[in-house]
Design an enzyme around this catalytic site. Structure first.
Site, PDB file in Angstrom:
ATOM      1  N   ARG A 117      36.951  -3.265  25.454  1.00 28.47           N
ATOM      2  CA  ARG A 117      35.518  -3.112  25.132  1.00 28.47           C
ATOM      3  C   ARG A 117      35.116  -1.668  24.837  1.00 28.47           C
ATOM      4  O   ARG A 117      33.944  -1.319  24.914  1.00 28.47           O
ATOM      5  CB  ARG A 117      34.654  -3.698  26.242  1.00 28.47           C
ATOM      6  CG  ARG A 117      34.853  -5.193  26.425  1.00 28.47           C
ATOM      7  CD  ARG A 117      33.887  -5.784  27.451  1.00 28.47           C
ATOM      8  NE  ARG A 117      34.058  -7.224  27.519  1.00 28.47           N
ATOM      9  CZ  ARG A 117      34.926  -7.841  28.338  1.00 28.47           C
ATOM     10  NH1 ARG A 117      35.699  -7.119  29.145  1.00 28.47           N
ATOM     11  NH2 ARG A 117      35.021  -9.143  28.334  1.00 28.47           N
ATOM     12  N   LYS A 139      31.752   4.582  10.791  1.00 26.46           N
ATOM     13  CA  LYS A 139      31.994   3.248  10.245  1.00 26.46           C
ATOM     14  C   LYS A 139      33.471   2.909  10.403  1.00 26.46           C
ATOM     15  O   LYS A 139      34.339   3.672   9.974  1.00 26.46           O
ATOM     16  CB  LYS A 139      31.616   3.187   8.763  1.00 26.46           C
ATOM     17  CG  LYS A 139      30.155   2.969   8.490  1.00 26.46           C
ATOM     18  CD  LYS A 139      29.963   2.717   6.998  1.00 26.46           C
ATOM     19  CE  LYS A 139      28.523   2.416   6.659  1.00 26.46           C
ATOM     20  NZ  LYS A 139      28.359   2.152   5.205  1.00 26.46           N
ATOM     21  N   GLU A 181      34.228  10.794  -4.150  1.00 28.33           N
ATOM     22  CA  GLU A 181      33.260  10.797  -3.054  1.00 28.33           C
ATOM     23  C   GLU A 181      32.557  12.153  -2.937  1.00 28.33           C
ATOM     24  O   GLU A 181      31.369  12.225  -2.606  1.00 28.33           O
ATOM     25  CB  GLU A 181      33.947  10.435  -1.737  1.00 28.33           C
ATOM     26  CG  GLU A 181      34.475   9.008  -1.665  1.00 28.33           C
ATOM     27  CD  GLU A 181      33.378   7.961  -1.472  1.00 28.33           C
ATOM     28  OE1 GLU A 181      32.194   8.334  -1.348  1.00 28.33           O
ATOM     29  OE2 GLU A 181      33.712   6.756  -1.445  1.00 28.33           O
ATOM     30  N   LYS A 223      26.853  14.370   4.642  1.00 26.96           N
ATOM     31  CA  LYS A 223      27.005  13.060   5.274  1.00 26.96           C
ATOM     32  C   LYS A 223      26.515  13.086   6.714  1.00 26.96           C
ATOM     33  O   LYS A 223      25.822  12.164   7.161  1.00 26.96           O
ATOM     34  CB  LYS A 223      28.459  12.596   5.226  1.00 26.96           C
ATOM     35  CG  LYS A 223      28.623  11.212   5.852  1.00 26.96           C
ATOM     36  CD  LYS A 223      29.906  10.530   5.522  1.00 26.96           C
ATOM     37  CE  LYS A 223      29.872   9.087   6.028  1.00 26.96           C
ATOM     38  NZ  LYS A 223      31.115   8.358   5.729  1.00 26.96           N
ATOM     39  N   GLU A 233      22.858   2.450   9.457  1.00 27.27           N
ATOM     40  CA  GLU A 233      22.559   2.041   8.082  1.00 27.27           C
ATOM     41  C   GLU A 233      21.416   1.030   7.997  1.00 27.27           C
ATOM     42  O   GLU A 233      21.545  -0.031   7.388  1.00 27.27           O
ATOM     43  CB  GLU A 233      23.817   1.483   7.401  1.00 27.27           C
ATOM     44  CG  GLU A 233      23.729   1.512   5.881  1.00 27.27           C
ATOM     45  CD  GLU A 233      25.045   1.198   5.191  1.00 27.27           C
ATOM     46  OE1 GLU A 233      25.168   0.101   4.656  1.00 27.27           O
ATOM     47  OE2 GLU A 233      25.945   2.063   5.212  1.00 27.27           O
ATOM     48  N   ARG A 237      20.911   5.770   5.216  1.00 30.84           N
ATOM     49  CA  ARG A 237      22.367   5.900   5.117  1.00 30.84           C
ATOM     50  C   ARG A 237      22.950   5.097   3.961  1.00 30.84           C
ATOM     51  O   ARG A 237      24.013   5.439   3.422  1.00 30.84           O
ATOM     52  CB  ARG A 237      23.029   5.484   6.436  1.00 30.84           C
ATOM     53  CG  ARG A 237      24.549   5.649   6.412  1.00 30.84           C
ATOM     54  CD  ARG A 237      25.194   5.467   7.768  1.00 30.84           C
ATOM     55  NE  ARG A 237      26.637   5.608   7.658  1.00 30.84           N
ATOM     56  CZ  ARG A 237      27.458   5.742   8.690  1.00 30.84           C
ATOM     57  NH1 ARG A 237      26.980   5.780   9.914  1.00 30.84           N
ATOM     58  NH2 ARG A 237      28.761   5.864   8.491  1.00 30.84           N
ATOM     59  N   ASN A 241      26.265   4.788  -0.425  1.00 32.11           N
ATOM     60  CA  ASN A 241      27.029   3.767  -1.149  1.00 32.11           C
ATOM     61  C   ASN A 241      26.787   3.805  -2.651  1.00 32.11           C
ATOM     62  O   ASN A 241      27.028   2.802  -3.338  1.00 32.11           O
ATOM     63  CB  ASN A 241      26.681   2.383  -0.603  1.00 32.11           C
ATOM     64  CG  ASN A 241      27.164   2.195   0.819  1.00 32.11           C
ATOM     65  OD1 ASN A 241      28.327   2.406   1.125  1.00 32.11           O
ATOM     66  ND2 ASN A 241      26.249   1.812   1.706  1.00 32.11           N
ATOM     67  N   HIS A 244      29.183   2.034  -4.949  1.00 34.44           N
ATOM     68  CA  HIS A 244      30.108   1.243  -4.145  1.00 34.44           C
ATOM     69  C   HIS A 244      29.958  -0.261  -4.362  1.00 34.44           C
ATOM     70  O   HIS A 244      30.948  -0.991  -4.231  1.00 34.44           O
ATOM     71  CB  HIS A 244      29.938   1.581  -2.666  1.00 34.44           C
ATOM     72  CG  HIS A 244      30.523   2.888  -2.271  1.00 34.44           C
ATOM     73  ND1 HIS A 244      30.173   4.080  -2.877  1.00 34.44           N
ATOM     74  CD2 HIS A 244      31.447   3.216  -1.321  1.00 34.44           C
ATOM     75  CE1 HIS A 244      30.849   5.071  -2.314  1.00 34.44           C
ATOM     76  NE2 HIS A 244      31.630   4.571  -1.378  1.00 34.44           N
ATOM     77  N   HIS A 248      33.295  -1.816  -5.116  1.00 33.20           N
ATOM     78  CA  HIS A 248      33.918  -2.820  -4.243  1.00 33.20           C
ATOM     79  C   HIS A 248      34.232  -4.090  -5.017  1.00 33.20           C
ATOM     80  O   HIS A 248      35.235  -4.762  -4.738  1.00 33.20           O
ATOM     81  CB  HIS A 248      33.004  -3.131  -3.071  1.00 33.20           C
ATOM     82  CG  HIS A 248      32.956  -2.046  -2.039  1.00 33.20           C
ATOM     83  ND1 HIS A 248      32.068  -2.061  -0.993  1.00 33.20           N
ATOM     84  CD2 HIS A 248      33.693  -0.916  -1.887  1.00 33.20           C
ATOM     85  CE1 HIS A 248      32.253  -0.979  -0.239  1.00 33.20           C
ATOM     86  NE2 HIS A 248      33.224  -0.279  -0.781  1.00 33.20           N
ATOM     87  N   HIS A 261      40.220   3.256  -3.862  1.00 30.45           N
ATOM     88  CA  HIS A 261      38.786   3.169  -3.596  1.00 30.45           C
ATOM     89  C   HIS A 261      38.001   4.169  -4.444  1.00 30.45           C
ATOM     90  O   HIS A 261      36.995   3.818  -5.072  1.00 30.45           O
ATOM     91  CB  HIS A 261      38.529   3.425  -2.107  1.00 30.45           C
ATOM     92  CG  HIS A 261      37.087   3.486  -1.746  1.00 30.45           C
ATOM     93  ND1 HIS A 261      36.240   2.387  -1.790  1.00 30.45           N
ATOM     94  CD2 HIS A 261      36.309   4.526  -1.328  1.00 30.45           C
ATOM     95  CE1 HIS A 261      35.029   2.747  -1.431  1.00 30.45           C
ATOM     96  NE2 HIS A 261      35.027   4.034  -1.140  1.00 30.45           N
TER      97      HIS A 261
END
Length: 361
Positions: A117, A139, A181, A223, A233, A237, A241, A244, A248, A261
């Site tokens: 956990r 992330k 990026e 960032k 997000e 935030r 993207n 993206h 993606h 990517h």
């Protein structure tokens, strides 16, 4: 990274992997871990693993070596990390160290969020893309066959150690993918940085240390500032993207790992800029031309792959974390250095945009 009691240092420099004092400061002395599991992959391990182990003498150090590639960023590979931790009887006071690129960092962070956990982890990114993007912000996650990064958790590292020297062993295509990026930060947040990138593209491509350090530091600062305002997000935030949603879709359609990517994001950013200009003519067509010139310096693609049609894009874009209800939300620019997330656009414009790129590569 300013996140209150969950904030952490981001250290950028040359020769840090060989600097035992730096490694000890952020792993051994400051955080007092006794059990450390270094998660890396079969490409990075032969190059940097022994350097890191030599700085961790006196601790229980285990290694978990994963297969290399985006196609292995899945639950089956993630389970290898859990198996390693359980077999070596790691407890809740242990620490994971991600030594690798974005795939290693994302999976290591997700494992750290889940094991017993939650245990600590540290990022030592070895690609430009992971240094300026995935290692910062918390992330973590894995891919699913139906969508990229759709399974994961927010888990902040305890520190990020960025050694720019590792970029000398990075393949040119991987470095270029990271530059996509970096360019993104100028587009969404800092027009002066975008201009600086145009003026210093040659120095960056030649791996000039001062230029690299500045570009990485600036990217991390931008960032970190955005994440500090919106860690999970819920709003701001999401502008990180840019490109993206389109990117993606390209990655998922081509098959994970076929397109890097950053390569897919490069195309996605161009698509987003064109859409932005169509919706806001004051943005000007010259910005798309400037972006294309900058991408081409790093030999990044500016068109989607052959054979990808409008339905392919829309099907994959419908499976995106930013989407609400049935709306496809896009990151668009109001002007250079100012972005927003919106679903307020005519669907006919999105269709026309995708059609304008089909069959052009």
């Amino acid at each position: 990274m300013e996140l209150g009691d969950r904030g952490y240092p981001i250290v950028i420099g040359s020769g840090l992997l060989d600097d035992a004092d730096t490694i000890k400061t952020f792993v051994r002395n400051k955080l007092a871990y006794q059990q450390v599991c270094v998660v890396t992959n079969e490409t990075i391990a032969p190059i940097y693993m022994e350097q890191l182990r030599s700085s961790l003498t006196g601790l229980q150090v285990e290694t978990c070596i994963l297969p290399d590639g985006e196609k292995y960023k899945n639950l089956d590979t993630l389970n290898q990390i859990f198996t390693c931790l359980l077999q070596t009887k790691f407890n809740r006071k242990a620490c994971l160290v991600a030594l690798g690129g974005g795939v290693v960092g994302d999976m290591t962070g997700f494992a750290a969020a889940c094991y017993q956990r939650g245990i600590d982890f540290i990022q030592i990114p070895t690609t430009l893309l992971s240094q300026v993007d995935s290692s910062v912000g918390g992330k973590t996650g894995v891919n699913h066959v139906l969508g990229k990064n759709m399974i994961g958790a927010f888990k902040q590292p305890k520190s990020v150690v960025i050694d720019i020297d590792v970029l000398s062993t990075l393949p040119a295509a991987e470095f270029a993918a990271g530059m996509a990026e970096v360019i993104k930060y100028g587009l969404i947040w800092d027009q002066d940085f975008f201009t600086w990138l145009e003026q210093n593209a040659g120095a960056l491509k030649a791996l000039e240390p001062r230029a690299l350090t500045f570009a990485i530091q600036k990217s991390c600062e931008i960032k970190a500032g955005i994440v500090a305002e919106d860690e999970t997000e819920q709003g701001l935030r999401a502008i990180l993207n840019l490109g993206h949603t389109f990117g993606h879709a390209i990655e998922t359609h081509a098959g994970y790992g076929v397109w890097l990517h950053g390569q897919a994001v490069a195309v996605g950013m161009r698509m987003a800029i064109r859409m932005s200009n169509w919706l806001n003519e004051s943005l000007g067509e010259e910005l798309e031309a400037r972006l294309v010139r900058l991408l081409e310096v790093f030999e990044l693609p500016v068109y989607p792959p052959d054979g990808m049609n409008r339905d392919d894009f829309l099907t994959h874009m419908a499976v995106d974390k930013k989407n609400l209800n049935a709306d496809i939300r896009l990151v668009l620019l109001d002007k250079l250095g100012q972005a927003r997330v919106t679903s307020e656009y005519p669907m006919s414009t999105l269709n026309r945009l995708i059609d304008s790129f089909i069959g052009q590569s």
